[in-house]
Design a protein around this motif. Structure first.
Motif, PDB file in Angstrom:
ATOM      1  N   THR A  57       0.819  -1.220   0.000  1.00 19.40           N
ATOM      2  CA  THR A  57       0.000   0.000   0.000  1.00 19.40           C
ATOM      3  C   THR A  57       0.856   1.274   0.000  1.00 19.40           C
ATOM      4  O   THR A  57       0.565   2.195  -0.769  1.00 19.40           O
ATOM      5  CB  THR A  57      -1.022  -0.025   1.156  1.00 19.40           C
ATOM      6  OG1 THR A  57      -1.991  -1.034   0.857  1.00 19.40           O
ATOM      7  CG2 THR A  57      -1.742   1.302   1.317  1.00 19.40           C
ATOM      8  N   VAL A  94      -5.795  -9.105  -2.177  1.00 19.16           N
ATOM      9  CA  VAL A  94      -6.803  -8.455  -1.324  1.00 19.16           C
ATOM     10  C   VAL A  94      -6.638  -6.937  -1.375  1.00 19.16           C
ATOM     11  O   VAL A  94      -7.626  -6.192  -1.304  1.00 19.16           O
ATOM     12  CB  VAL A  94      -6.768  -9.021   0.117  1.00 19.16           C
ATOM     13  CG1 VAL A  94      -5.645  -8.425   0.950  1.00 19.16           C
ATOM     14  CG2 VAL A  94      -8.115  -8.818   0.806  1.00 19.16           C
ATOM     15  N   ALA A  98      -9.695  -4.655  -2.506  1.00 15.99           N
ATOM     16  CA  ALA A  98     -10.214  -3.625  -1.595  1.00 15.99           C
ATOM     17  C   ALA A  98     -10.089  -2.233  -2.210  1.00 15.99           C
ATOM     18  O   ALA A  98     -10.992  -1.395  -2.073  1.00 15.99           O
ATOM     19  CB  ALA A  98      -9.492  -3.688  -0.247  1.00 15.99           C
ATOM     20  N   LEU A  99      -8.988  -1.981  -2.909  1.00 17.27           N
ATOM     21  CA  LEU A  99      -8.845  -0.679  -3.579  1.00 17.27           C
ATOM     22  C   LEU A  99      -9.933  -0.513  -4.629  1.00 17.27           C
ATOM     23  O   LEU A  99     -10.604   0.519  -4.690  1.00 17.27           O
ATOM     24  CB  LEU A  99      -7.457  -0.562  -4.232  1.00 17.27           C
ATOM     25  CG  LEU A  99      -6.272  -0.324  -3.296  1.00 17.27           C
ATOM     26  CD1 LEU A  99      -4.959  -0.437  -4.069  1.00 17.27           C
ATOM     27  CD2 LEU A  99      -6.367   1.047  -2.619  1.00 17.27           C
TER      28      LEU A  99
ATOM     29  N   LEU B  58      -9.266 -14.495   2.089  1.00 18.30           N
ATOM     30  CA  LEU B  58      -9.128 -13.744   0.838  1.00 18.30           C
ATOM     31  C   LEU B  58     -10.443 -13.751   0.058  1.00 18.30           C
ATOM     32  O   LEU B  58     -10.888 -12.725  -0.440  1.00 18.30           O
ATOM     33  CB  LEU B  58      -7.992 -14.339  -0.016  1.00 18.30           C
ATOM     34  CG  LEU B  58      -7.840 -13.726  -1.412  1.00 18.30           C
ATOM     35  CD1 LEU B  58      -7.561 -12.234  -1.337  1.00 18.30           C
ATOM     36  CD2 LEU B  58      -6.740 -14.438  -2.187  1.00 18.30           C
ATOM     37  N   MET B  61     -13.215 -11.554   2.152  1.00 16.78           N
ATOM     38  CA  MET B  61     -12.989 -10.206   2.682  1.00 16.78           C
ATOM     39  C   MET B  61     -13.873  -9.130   2.047  1.00 16.78           C
ATOM     40  O   MET B  61     -14.610  -8.424   2.739  1.00 16.78           O
ATOM     41  CB  MET B  61     -11.498  -9.850   2.528  1.00 16.78           C
ATOM     42  CG  MET B  61     -11.102  -8.538   3.187  1.00 16.78           C
ATOM     43  SD  MET B  61     -11.542  -8.428   4.936  1.00 16.78           S
ATOM     44  CE  MET B  61     -10.413  -9.619   5.651  1.00 16.78           C
ATOM     45  N   VAL B  62     -13.813  -9.000   0.726  1.00 15.35           N
ATOM     46  CA  VAL B  62     -14.588  -7.926   0.094  1.00 15.35           C
ATOM     47  C   VAL B  62     -16.099  -8.202   0.157  1.00 15.35           C
ATOM     48  O   VAL B  62     -16.875  -7.302   0.485  1.00 15.35           O
ATOM     49  CB  VAL B  62     -14.078  -7.647  -1.334  1.00 15.35           C
ATOM     50  CG1 VAL B  62     -15.035  -6.739  -2.100  1.00 15.35           C
ATOM     51  CG2 VAL B  62     -12.684  -7.009  -1.269  1.00 15.35           C
ATOM     52  N   THR B  65     -17.309  -7.248   3.551  1.00 16.13           N
ATOM     53  CA  THR B  65     -17.335  -5.790   3.683  1.00 16.13           C
ATOM     54  C   THR B  65     -18.594  -5.222   3.012  1.00 16.13           C
ATOM     55  O   THR B  65     -19.298  -4.381   3.582  1.00 16.13           O
ATOM     56  CB  THR B  65     -16.067  -5.174   3.054  1.00 16.13           C
ATOM     57  OG1 THR B  65     -14.929  -5.797   3.636  1.00 16.13           O
ATOM     58  CG2 THR B  65     -16.002  -3.675   3.283  1.00 16.13           C
ATOM     59  N   HIS B  66     -18.883  -5.708   1.820  1.00 10.74           N
ATOM     60  CA  HIS B  66     -20.115  -5.319   1.115  1.00 10.74           C
ATOM     61  C   HIS B  66     -21.331  -5.505   2.001  1.00 10.74           C
ATOM     62  O   HIS B  66     -22.160  -4.619   2.145  1.00 10.74           O
ATOM     63  CB  HIS B  66     -20.304  -6.225  -0.117  1.00 10.74           C
ATOM     64  CG  HIS B  66     -19.909  -5.579  -1.404  1.00 10.74           C
ATOM     65  ND1 HIS B  66     -20.562  -4.492  -1.914  1.00 10.74           N
ATOM     66  CD2 HIS B  66     -18.920  -5.876  -2.279  1.00 10.74           C
ATOM     67  CE1 HIS B  66     -19.998  -4.144  -3.059  1.00 10.74           C
ATOM     68  NE2 HIS B  66     -18.986  -4.966  -3.300  1.00 10.74           N
ATOM     69  N   VAL B  96      -4.088 -11.013   5.450  1.00 15.23           N
ATOM     70  CA  VAL B  96      -5.191 -10.684   4.550  1.00 15.23           C
ATOM     71  C   VAL B  96      -5.987  -9.494   5.092  1.00 15.23           C
ATOM     72  O   VAL B  96      -6.269  -8.534   4.372  1.00 15.23           O
ATOM     73  CB  VAL B  96      -6.109 -11.909   4.332  1.00 15.23           C
ATOM     74  CG1 VAL B  96      -7.316 -11.529   3.491  1.00 15.23           C
ATOM     75  CG2 VAL B  96      -5.334 -13.049   3.667  1.00 15.23           C
ATOM     76  N   SER B  99      -3.807  -6.244   5.086  1.00 14.85           N
ATOM     77  CA  SER B  99      -3.651  -5.701   3.726  1.00 14.85           C
ATOM     78  C   SER B  99      -4.934  -5.027   3.257  1.00 14.85           C
ATOM     79  O   SER B  99      -4.895  -3.948   2.652  1.00 14.85           O
ATOM     80  CB  SER B  99      -3.266  -6.818   2.756  1.00 14.85           C
ATOM     81  OG  SER B  99      -2.017  -7.371   3.107  1.00 14.85           O
ATOM     82  N   ALA B 100      -6.056  -5.662   3.519  1.00 11.49           N
ATOM     83  CA  ALA B 100      -7.340  -5.086   3.105  1.00 11.49           C
ATOM     84  C   ALA B 100      -7.578  -3.759   3.824  1.00 11.49           C
ATOM     85  O   ALA B 100      -7.973  -2.762   3.206  1.00 11.49           O
ATOM     86  CB  ALA B 100      -8.474  -6.062   3.405  1.00 11.49           C
ATOM     87  N   ALA B 103      -5.560  -0.961   2.398  1.00 10.50           N
ATOM     88  CA  ALA B 103      -6.084  -0.516   1.105  1.00 10.50           C
ATOM     89  C   ALA B 103      -7.347   0.335   1.298  1.00 10.50           C
ATOM     90  O   ALA B 103      -7.501   1.381   0.670  1.00 10.50           O
ATOM     91  CB  ALA B 103      -6.385  -1.730   0.223  1.00 10.50           C
ATOM     92  N   TYR B 104      -8.240  -0.107   2.186  1.00 13.10           N
ATOM     93  CA  TYR B 104      -9.456   0.682   2.429  1.00 13.10           C
ATOM     94  C   TYR B 104      -9.095   2.044   3.019  1.00 13.10           C
ATOM     95  O   TYR B 104      -9.630   3.075   2.601  1.00 13.10           O
ATOM     96  CB  TYR B 104     -10.409  -0.068   3.371  1.00 13.10           C
ATOM     97  CG  TYR B 104     -11.212  -1.154   2.682  1.00 13.10           C
ATOM     98  CD1 TYR B 104     -12.032  -0.856   1.591  1.00 13.10           C
ATOM     99  CD2 TYR B 104     -11.163  -2.477   3.126  1.00 13.10           C
ATOM    100  CE1 TYR B 104     -12.775  -1.846   0.960  1.00 13.10           C
ATOM    101  CE2 TYR B 104     -11.904  -3.478   2.494  1.00 13.10           C
ATOM    102  CZ  TYR B 104     -12.715  -3.151   1.416  1.00 13.10           C
ATOM    103  OH  TYR B 104     -13.450  -4.122   0.788  1.00 13.10           O
TER     104      TYR B 104
END
Ligand SMILES: [Zn+2]
Lengths: 214, 348
Positions: A57, A94, A98-99, B58, B61-62, B65-66, B96, B99-100, B103-104
């Motif tokens: 990141t 990931v 996520a981005l 992995l 995760m998204v 979040t959704h 994981v 990292s997420a 990024a968020y």
């Protein structure tokens, strides 16, 4: 269009901003259209197989700053899905997912070996480190199409190279974006960001329980 | 204006994303708590397989979040800070989530707080029971941890008073369940089987309760072996194993030691509140015995509801809210997961 390219499938932590231009969506079905053009705007790469999670990141933000843009200017994310032997492979995927989710843009998966091959013209054999005394490999024809792999196995199972040998190279941001260029330009629905694991997880079902009394 | 904190948890086999609102008066309100579990994928291995857990994180995760944003009726741009479990936990699993979260936080341009999973198990109680009186004691019991902690400040001052010297309490449940041919994870089926059993039927040992043992440490390895010996003895004599009695007597031994030590620690420290949290806190005998003994000793007992006791993102969001409200400096975006993060490091 500005593309964010990520890869963590090799010992390198790779993030870059690439400008992608090419035939409009309507034209890409024809085979004789102009090739897409991918140019690097900024890149941050550190070779350290244990730093994927730590550095990715920050590398993204530094590349974005070097490019003189903000993340909101990114139109799509392209991520290398391996194969790669490091737990850090998932950090790249990931992060890309996520981005893309928070920016509201698509995230495209590409095979990392395809990204390494997507460079100079001609046939190629791409070999990367799989650890445990094995390698990952794939072969490509003169048009750049993958003709074999990706495989995992001992080095002596890898065929003789036809054309260029890319041995333990890492993908460039431009290579990553080239490998997905037609899908990105056509605005196609991306596939799932699933790593190319190639190996099954190490896990053993428990044997019959040992007695504690003799 | 309330601040919206997003919390991400991925230290073991649950992918959790929670959203909370941190209000100006110090209260923290639960807005969403979404969890995807890979527990079924681990069942046939009798324990969590790290690589399988990492793969599942992995994938989940998204989407998780959704779901959290949908459940809360919020959009990502409403988020004021992101909190994430930085440790302790499984390295590949933590990676994981961390990292997420990075990024968020980067994409939303908000602060990132890498926080301690164990402190999250305590902070989650404020979602249900309001601000935590301090100092207080916390007993954390789950498949991964068994610890007695003193909390002087949930956002920064937590000290360990005691912990297990071998198995976590939840691990002992898993192993005894296997002995009794009950499914994994062992907590709920043993609790259920114990309901029809006599907790005094078999006198299983109470580990680490001798005069020379560390006063507030725990040990469940000897108990597990004692149960195995007892079961093998019965089988060797060709008797049918009285599963309900074994389960009830085992559970009694676990709950007895946990609550006795926790209440004694609170009494000796002159602390008026005990929080019991973690997956095993949902155990019916543990909560009943804790209630009885706390009432006798005049100690206020707080046990979050079962859903909040197991690993989830809301607990991390709640802790993030307290850490942010305390004005602590956010984590750097080159934050690393720390599988062995010590309990006294609340914020990395
Ligand atoms: Zn936990």
């Amino acid at each position: 269009m500005l593309i964010l390219a990520l890869d963590t499938a090799t010992p390198a932590v790779t993030a870059g901003i690439v400008r992608l231009s090419g035939p409009a969506a309507a034209d890409v079905t024809a085979s004789d259209v102009t090739e897409p053009v991918a140019e690097q705007v900024a890149a941050r790469v550190t070779v350290d197989p244990r730093a994927h999670g730590e550095l990715l990141t920050p590398h993204v933000l530094d590349a974005v700053a070097d490019a003189g843009i903000t993340l909101a200017d990114v139109g799509a994310v392209v991520v290398g899905t391996g194969p790669g032997p490091y737990t850090g492979l998932r950090a790249g995927l990931v992060t890309g997912a996520a981005l893309a989710h928070s920016l509201g843009v698509p995230a495209y998966p590409v095979c990392t070996l395809d990204a390494i091959a997507a460079g100079p013209e001609g046939a190629a054999l791409v070999v990367t480190d799989a650890r445990r005394r094995e390698v990952y490999w794939a072969t490509y024809d003169a048009a750049g199409a993958r003709t074999g792999g990706p495989h995992v196995g001992p080095r002596d199972e890898v065929p003789e190279p036809v054309g260029r040998l890319a041995d333990h190279e890492q993908p460039t941001p431009v290579g990553i974006v080239r490998a997905a260029a037609l899908d990105v330009l056509a605005g196609r629905e991306p596939g799932p960001l699933t790593p190319l694991y190639l190996r099954r997880p190490h896990a053993a079902e428990p044997a019959t329980r040992k007695r504690v009394t003799a | 204006m309330a601040k919206i904190i997003m919390g991400i948890e991925s230290s073991c086999d649950e992918t959790g994303v929670g959203l909370v609102a941190a209000h100006d008066d110090g209260t923290v309100e639960l807005l969403a708590d979404e969890v995807a579990s890979s527990v079924e994928q681990h069942a046939r291995f009798g324990g969590v397989v790290p690589e399988i857990a990492s793969r599942a994180h992995l994938e989940a995760m998204v989407p998780t979040t959704h779901r959290a944003f949908d459940a809360a009726g919020l959009s990502m741009s409403d988020v004021d800070a992101v909190a994430v479990t930085a440790g302790p936990g499984l390295a590949g699993a933590l990676l994981v989530g961390v990292s997420a979260a990075k990024a968020y936080a980067a994409a939303l341009d908000v602060p990132l707080y890498g926080v301690n999973h164990l402190a999250g198990h305590i902070a989650v109680d404020t979602l249900q029971h309001g601000p935590l009186p301090t100092p207080c004691l916390a007993l954390l019991v789950s498949g991964g941890h068994t610890q007695l902690l003193r909390v002087d400040d949930i956002a920064g001052a937590i000290t360990e008073i005691g912990s297990t010297v071998d198995d976590a309490a939840g691990e002992a449940y898993d192993k005894v369940a296997r002995l009794l041919d009950l499914p994994y994870p062992g907590g709920p089926p043993i609790d259920k089987a114990a309901r029809d059993g006599d907790p005094q039927a078999i006198a299983f040992p109470r580990g680490m309760t001798g005069p020379r043992d560390a006063k507030f440490d725990f040990s469940f390895s000897g108990l597990k072996t004692a149960v195995a010996r007892w079961v093998e003895g019965a089988q060797g004599r060709g008797e049918e194993v009285p599963v309900a009695d074994v389960a009830a007597s085992f559970q009694e031994a676990v709950a007895d030691v946990l609550t006795a030590k926790a209440v004694r620690a609170a009494t000796e420290a002159g602390v008026g509140t005990l929080v019991v949290s973690g997956g095993v806190a949902a155990n019916s005998r543990l909560s009943t015995l804790a209630r009885e003994r706390c009432a006798e000793a005049g100690i206020e007992l707080r046990i979050p509801r079962p859903r909040l006791c197991t690993d989830n993102g809301a607990m991390i969001a709640a802790l993030g809210a307290h850490v942010a409200a305390a004005g602590h400096k956010p984590s750097s975006l080159d934050l690393s997961a720390n599988p062995g993060l010590p309990v006294d490091t609340v914020l990395v």
